[in-house]
Every structure is written in structure tokens, then in C-alpha cells.
Design a protein around this motif. Structure first.
Motif, short mmCIF file in Angstrom:
data_model
loop_
_atom_site.label_atom_id
_atom_site.label_comp_id
_atom_site.label_asym_id
_atom_site.label_seq_id
_atom_site.Cartn_x
_atom_site.Cartn_y
_atom_site.Cartn_z
N SER A 460 -1.94 1.04 -0.20
CA SER A 460 -0.74 1.79 -0.63
C SER A 460 -1.08 3.26 -0.86
N MET A 461 -2.21 3.53 -1.47
CA MET A 461 -2.63 4.91 -1.71
C MET A 461 -2.77 5.66 -0.38
N LEU A 462 -3.39 5.03 0.60
CA LEU A 462 -3.57 5.69 1.90
C LEU A 462 -2.24 5.88 2.61
N MET A 463 -1.32 4.91 2.46
CA MET A 463 0.00 5.08 3.07
C MET A 463 0.76 6.23 2.41
N CYS A 464 0.58 6.43 1.11
CA CYS A 464 1.19 7.58 0.43
C CYS A 464 0.64 8.88 0.99
N GLU A 465 -0.67 8.92 1.22
CA GLU A 465 -1.27 10.13 1.79
C GLU A 465 -0.70 10.42 3.17
N LEU A 466 -0.60 9.38 3.99
CA LEU A 466 -0.07 9.57 5.33
C LEU A 466 1.39 10.02 5.27
N ALA A 467 2.19 9.40 4.41
CA ALA A 467 3.61 9.77 4.30
C ALA A 467 3.76 11.23 3.89
N ALA A 468 2.91 11.69 2.97
CA ALA A 468 2.96 13.10 2.55
C ALA A 468 2.57 14.03 3.69
N GLU A 469 1.56 13.64 4.45
CA GLU A 469 1.11 14.47 5.57
C GLU A 469 2.20 14.55 6.64
N LEU A 470 2.84 13.42 6.92
CA LEU A 470 3.90 13.41 7.93
C LEU A 470 5.10 14.23 7.47
N LYS A 471 5.43 14.13 6.19
CA LYS A 471 6.54 14.92 5.66
C LYS A 471 6.26 16.42 5.82
N ALA A 472 5.01 16.80 5.54
CA ALA A 472 4.64 18.21 5.67
C ALA A 472 4.75 18.69 7.11
N LYS A 473 4.52 17.78 8.07
CA LYS A 473 4.56 18.14 9.49
C LYS A 473 5.95 17.96 10.09
N GLY A 474 6.88 17.37 9.31
CA GLY A 474 8.22 17.12 9.82
C GLY A 474 8.27 16.01 10.85
N ILE A 475 7.45 14.97 10.64
CA ILE A 475 7.38 13.84 11.57
C ILE A 475 7.69 12.56 10.80
N SER A 476 8.46 11.67 11.38
CA SER A 476 8.71 10.38 10.74
C SER A 476 7.58 9.41 11.06
N MET A 477 7.46 8.36 10.28
CA MET A 477 6.43 7.35 10.53
C MET A 477 6.71 6.60 11.83
N ASP A 478 7.97 6.41 12.14
CA ASP A 478 8.33 5.76 13.40
C ASP A 478 7.89 6.62 14.59
N GLU A 479 8.06 7.93 14.48
CA GLU A 479 7.62 8.83 15.54
C GLU A 479 6.09 8.84 15.66
N TYR A 480 5.42 8.75 14.53
CA TYR A 480 3.95 8.69 14.49
C TYR A 480 3.46 7.47 15.26
N LEU A 481 4.08 6.32 15.02
CA LEU A 481 3.73 5.09 15.72
C LEU A 481 4.08 5.21 17.20
N GLY A 482 5.23 5.80 17.51
CA GLY A 482 5.64 5.96 18.89
C GLY A 482 4.63 6.76 19.71
N ASP A 483 4.03 7.77 19.09
CA ASP A 483 3.01 8.56 19.78
C ASP A 483 1.80 7.70 20.13
N LEU A 484 1.42 6.80 19.20
CA LEU A 484 0.31 5.88 19.48
C LEU A 484 0.66 4.95 20.63
N GLN A 485 1.90 4.49 20.68
CA GLN A 485 2.31 3.57 21.74
C GLN A 485 2.31 4.25 23.11
N ARG A 486 2.66 5.50 23.15
CA ARG A 486 2.62 6.23 24.42
C ARG A 486 1.18 6.42 24.90
N ARG A 487 0.32 6.77 23.96
CA ARG A 487 -1.07 7.08 24.33
C ARG A 487 -1.85 5.84 24.76
N HIS A 488 -1.64 4.74 24.07
CA HIS A 488 -2.48 3.56 24.29
C HIS A 488 -1.75 2.40 24.97
N GLY A 489 -0.50 2.61 25.31
CA GLY A 489 0.29 1.53 25.89
C GLY A 489 1.14 0.87 24.82
#
Length: 626
Positions: A460-489
Motif C-alpha cells: 500500500s505504501m508503494l502504491m501511494c508513492e506511485l499514485a503521487a508520482e503519476l498525479k505529479a506527471k498528469g498520468i492516470s494509473m490506467d494509462e500507466y498500465l496501458g503503456d506497459l501493455q503496448r511495450r510488452h504485448g
């Protein structure tokens, strides 16, 4: 001199003469069996509980049930002996019964563990055991029972005397250099259940050779020797270490975090379990100030009253429905939930950066991939990765995690059976200094060296860190996952659970597993089944040629059907904690087919539906008696 069997017969006849009510009860259950009101195995187990001295304190209650004609209940709780598996003993609570959680079955479990620890260490002094418990009904009672048994065996108990998380128990075993540990919890099971999880000195759940040896002690336990709990406390055989372990745990777990932004609003649900005492303090320590506990789920309560179906399982998307409605009103960026013993997490977040818009939940494989990418990216930026570093996953966890690890030049150890104890074993075998991250599809995650079990608080602590980082970058978590799916299939998975309760259910499970081994489906969703991996027989069969080869890897009751389309397969195994067979369905598209995520989602969504339908149809045909 009479033969031994004749002496036993005379003793049995003498017993019956002294206890005519027992004789009447045995006659009644035999008649009930003839009338198909109760199974023959239940009759055998009932005879034992009625006639053997070790069960004498339960005899009157058993007879009362027989006299009242409670045959269905008696069959439910006596048709088998509740197994003491490699992780402990779990099941429905009932005051009597060989197939129920009660003072006798819990007592046997603790006594067997105590006997083995004493025998294994051969006279070693200063033996010790850490014990903790969750919010379930009877958890505190079973804790006192286990502590008294350990004390009577000369094993000192270090007690976490308040609701605490399973990973905190694992940490306590290591921190206090204990010889074993006991966690009283049934994790995410329904309110009717409870259990004991058993740990070895490593802080991991017991592994070979200790597991089988402990099981033998448990199953042959005759006498339960216990010291009254208050007496054990007064004698110094039970020491409360809650505050000491809390402080040390937060120090150790807090070191697993990474620097970065902390501006994020998080709604957290403990699902009526222990998590508030672990997740919130650790997040605050890591610099997060806007963590709100979801009120309807805040009360520690073994009935899980405000959770749909009263099942506090963060794998179930339905538990997020009401919290999402509330999260939208407060502008939360993410929702976290932990199961009752706080070793697993669930996550929900907005699909875009608009917190009032559409939200989605993430399954265990998706969370595993998201966390893996975050941790590895942070480690790479810090310059603390090498080709010798490794992550760990199980055979039924998404291969997306492997592909992410390989993109960072890190090894992935993934040929493991289900169960975090196997991940813990790899950590110690490969070396904890090179361990980066462990994950399993059932929402369990671990970093660091401080314990040897999955940890919902640190995840949970690490997910909070990631959520804060994504908020700062203006990216949603769904978009973050989508980028992984494009890169790796594009990867999509689903889990099918086939519930089969009672004696008939066990037989059906055995028939279905046999069918998958001996006559697997020729195809699923129109795709040929190319190979069958049987981890019990250690064989891999080419279905086209019939050629059977040796399968390297672990030994266990697991079958994997590899489809002709690479990256698509179905894994089948009986659950180790619930009366069900689980089918794990995996699909994938190559990166060049994954650029259009909406199209990829549509293709794999349809494929998953077809795979699930075919798998269910096959199971329906093969659970029936031949």
C-alpha cells in the motif's frame, strides 16, 4: 494370552457396557448411514470421537446432535479430517467435528507444532514462538489456547496482543529469533471460518522437510497439554511484545520506500480487518498526510457487516463499488483495500486524471505488473540494479512481470507453485541481498528483507508513492498500465473458481483433476491445446504426437494446458484453502498487435469469454461420476 485385536475388542465391549448412551449413538449413526443420511467416512470419524478418551469432553455434544437427528450437520463436520496442510489448518468453525475448526482441531495443530519443534531441536533451551491474531470470531480465544500449549511444552511465547497483520507476525518471528510462529486468521475466507497459519524460524510458512513432519505430529496427536493462559503470563512464558514489534516493524518496512512526491489523496479500507494499525502508520511515516479510512469498513468486526456478501476479499471488484461512490465526492486519487489479516491488497483508481469520472479496479496480475515497473524503475534510477538481481513470481502469475523484469536486465524466477512460502524459499536460496520484488496473482506482494510473507502495508505504501508520482506527471494509473501493455504485448487474465463442497465435492474435484490429466480438451476457444504440463507426474505431453517428456520444475497438483497460440494457456489446480478448483486463464497479443489498446482489449476479451465457456463446459461434463 489373547491376540492384541481380541484385547481391543474386549476393551471396546467394556467401554460400551459402561457407556450405553454411546452404544445407542453408534447404533443410530449406523442406521443413518444405511438410510443414506450420513456418509460412511462420517460414521468412522464419529465412532472415534464417541469412544476414544482424547475426545471425551466432546462426547455429550456429539450424542446430543445424534439424538436430535442433525445428520446433515454431522456429515458436514465429520465426513473427513480437516487437513493440516503445509500452511496450517483452515475451515468453518463448529464446536465439534473432525472437519471443523474448534478447540480440538486447533489444539492438535498447536500441539503437533510444539512437539515437532521440541523434537527437532533435541533439548535446546530457550525455544520460542511468536503468535498474533486478527479480528475474526474466536481468534483471541484460539490465540490463548495456542499460547498455553506452547508454554506447556516449554516454548516461550512472544505475543502481539492486539489485532495485527500477518506480515508483522512474520517479521516478529525473525526479529525475536523465534523457532516458529502462529498466525490465527482465515485471511479472506467468510465469517464462518478461522484458521492457524504456521511459520518456521525463517519467518516463512513451513516448507519441506518440516511441513510433512509437523503434519505427521498433528495427525497423530493423542493428548493436548496446555497451561492456563493467565498462569503462562504470570510465569513469564507469555510475553507481550506488541509495542516493541510495532516500532521495529515500521522502522524496517519504512526503509522499503522511495523518494518522490507525496501529494495524493487516498481512501483506504481495512475491510473490517487489522490493516488500519499497519497501513495508515506506515503511509504517514513515509510522508503521506491525506489518507482517509473509509468509515463503513473501519470497525474491526469478524462479521464483515458492510462488505458485499460479508466476504472481505480485495480480489472482488464488488467491494469497491460503494467506496468509489464516496471517493468521487472527496476527490480521492486512489482507493486501497486490504484483506482481514492485511497481507494482500486491492486497488481502484480513476481511468483518467478526472477523479469524478469513470473508475476501474485492478486485478492481482495488473497490480503486480504496475508495482514491478515502479520498483524496477526506481531501482534503475538509483543505480541499484544488476544482472544478478531478481524478481520472483509463481507459475500462475502473469508473464507480463517477467517481460518487465527482462526489460530492466533483471532475472525472473518464475517456476514456482502457488503459495508465498515458495517465494520466501527462493529469497533465501538465491540470496536476500539481490532480491528486488516478489508477486503472486492473488494480490500478494513483497519487497525488502524484513519478513518472508506478502505484506499489504508495504504494498500500500508503494502504491501511494506511485499514485503521487503519476498525479505529479498528469498520468492516470490506467494509462500507466496501458503503456506497459503496448511495450510488452497486451496481457489479460481471468480466474475461474469451481466450488465443490462436502464429501461429494471432494470426489468431484478428484474426478476433474484426473480428467485434465488423462483426457484433456483437444482445443479451447478454437485454439488447439498443444501441450499438457503435469507438475504432479513431472511430464510434458505433446498432444499432436503423444510424445511424453520430462518436465523440469516443482512437484505439485498443478496442470497447465499450453495452447498453440504462444502466451495463451490455462492452469488448473485445487485450492489449498477452500473447497474449489481454480482455473487460471492467460491470454496475450504480441506488441505489434497491441498498439491499439481498445482493439486489443476487444480481441482478448472475446477470447477470454470463449476460453471460460469452454473450460466450464469441459468441467461440467467431467465432474460427474462415470
Amino acid at each position: 494370552m489373547l491376540p492384541v485385536e481380541d484385547l481391543y475388542q474386549l476393551e471396546f465391549e467394556d467401554f460400551m457396557n459402561v457407556h450405553p448412551s454411546v452404544q445407542a449413538a453408534i447404533s443410530a449413526i449406523e442406521t443413518a448411514a444405511q438410510e443414506s443420511k450420513i456418509s460412511q467416512t462420517a460414521v468412522e470419524n464419529l465412532r472415534v470421537w464417541l469412544t476414544e478418551d482424547r475426545y471425551s469432553q466432546y462426547r455429550d455434544e456429539v450424542i446430543a446432535h445424534i439424538e436430535a437427528g442433525k445428520w446433515q450437520k454431522l456429515d458436514d463436520v465429520f465426513w473427513t479430517i480437516i487437513p493440516f496442510g503445509t500452511g496450517g489448518r483452515r475451515g468453518r468453525m463448529y464446536p465439534i467435528g473432525s472437519n471443523a475448526i474448534n478447540d480440538r482441531t486447533i489444539g492438535e495443530s498447536a500441539q503437533g507444532l510444539a512437539d515437532y519443534v521440541v523434537a527437532f531441536h533435541g533439548g535446546k533451551k530457550d525455544l520460542s514462538c511468536a503468535i498474533a491474531y486478527d479480528t475474526r470470531h474466536q481468534s483471541r480465544h484460539f490465540t490463548e489456547l495456542c499460547a498455553g500449549i506452547m508454554a506447556a511444552a516449554g516454548i516461550k511465547v512472544y505475543l502481539l496482543d492486539d489485532y495485527r497483520a500477518t506480515p508483522q507476525l512474520s517479521f516478529a518471528v525473525r526479529y525475536k529469533n523465534c523457532d516458529c510462529g502462529i498466525m490465527v486468521t482465515a485471511s479472506h475466507n467468510p465469517p464462518s471460518d478461522n484458521a492457524v497459519k504456521v511459520y518456521w524460524s525463517s519467518g516463512a510458512q513451513v516448507l519441506p522437510p518440516h511441513d510433512k513432519a509437523i503434519i505427521e505430529k498433528v495427525m497423530t496427536c493423542q493428548q493436548i497439554r496446555s497451561m492456563p493462559f493467565d498462569e503462562a503470563v504470570a510465569a513469564g512464558m507469555v510475553e507481550v511484545v506488541t509495542d516493541e514489534i510495532d516500532a521495529a516493524y515500521f522502522d524496517a518496512a519504512g526503509k522499503c520506500g522511495f523518494d518522490g512526491p507525496r501529494d495524493v489523496k487516498v481512501l483506504y479500507s481495512p475491510l473490517h480487518g487489522v490493516g488500519t494499525a499497519a497501513v495508515v502508520p506506515l503511509a504517514i511515516r513515509d510522508g503521506f498526510k491525506d489518507i482517509e479510512v473509509y468509515g463503513p469498513h473501519a470497525e474491526p468486526n469478524g462479521d464483515f457487516p458492510n462488505v458485499p456478501g460479508h466476504v472481505s476479499n480485495p480480489e472482488n471488484a464488488v467491494i469497491f463499488e460503494e467506496p468509489i461512490k464516496y471517493a468521487k465526492t472527496i476527490g480521492a486519487n486512489m482507493i486501497l483495500a486490504t484483506d482481514p489479516d492485511c497481507d494482500r491488497i486491492g486497488v481502484a483508481a480513476p481511468k483518467t486524471t478526472d477523479t469524478s469520472g469513470e473508475w476501474r479496479t485492478f486485478n492481482g496480475n495488473e497490480i503486480g505488473a504496475i508495482l514491478g515497473e515502479y520498483i524496477l524503475s526506481k531501482r534503475k534510477a538509483a543505480g541499484t540494479l544488476s544482472p544478478q538481481h531478481y524478481i520472483i513470481k509463481t507459475l500462475v502469475t502473469t508473464e507480463l512481470c517477467r517481460r518487465i523484469a527482462e526489460s530492466y536486465g533483471v532475472r525472473c524466477v518464475g517456476d514456482l507453485l502457488v503459495g508465498f512460502k515458495h517465494i520466501a524459499a527462493v529469497i533465501d536460496a538465491e540470496g536476500p541481498d539481490l532480491f528486488v520484488y516478489g508477486t503472486e496473482e492473488s494480490h500478494g506482494y513483497l519487497v525488502g528483507q524484513y519478513c518472508r510473507d506478502k505484506d499489504g502495508a508495504v504494498a500500500s505504501m508503494l502504491m501511494c508513492e506511485l499514485a503521487a508520482e503519476l498525479k505529479a506527471k498528469g498520468i492516470s494509473m490506467d494509462e500507466y498500465l496501458g503503456d506497459l501493455q503496448r511495450r510488452h504485448g497486451y496481457h489479460r487474465e481471468t480466474l475461474i473458481s469451481l466450488v465443490m463442497e462436502g464429501s461429494e465435492g471432494m470426489a468431484a474435484m478428484q474426478r476433474l483433476m484426473k480428467a485434465f490429466r488423462t483426457s484433456p480438451p483437444a482445443s479451447l476457444a478454437g485454439i488447439q491445446v498443444a501441450k499438457v504440463r503435469d507438475y504432479s507426474a513431472a511430464t510434458i505431453t505433446d498432444t499432436a504426437t503423444g510424445k511424453v517428456g520430462h518436465l523440469a520444475g516443482p512437484s505439485g497438483d498443478l496442470i497447465i494446458l499450453d495452447l498453440a497460440d504462444e502466451g495463451n494457456y490455462v492452469a488448473v489446480r485445487p485450492s489449498g484453502t477452500e473447497p474449489k478448483i481454480k482455473l487460471y486463464v492467460f491470454t496475450r497479443l504480441a506488441p505489434d498487435q497491441s498498439a491499439d489498446l481498445e482493439k486489443a482489449e476487444s480481441v482478448l476479451g472475446a477470447r477470454l469469454q470463449a476460453l471460460e465457456q469452454d473450460a466450464r463446459d469441459y468441467a461440467r461434463l467431467n465432474v460427474k461420476p462415470s
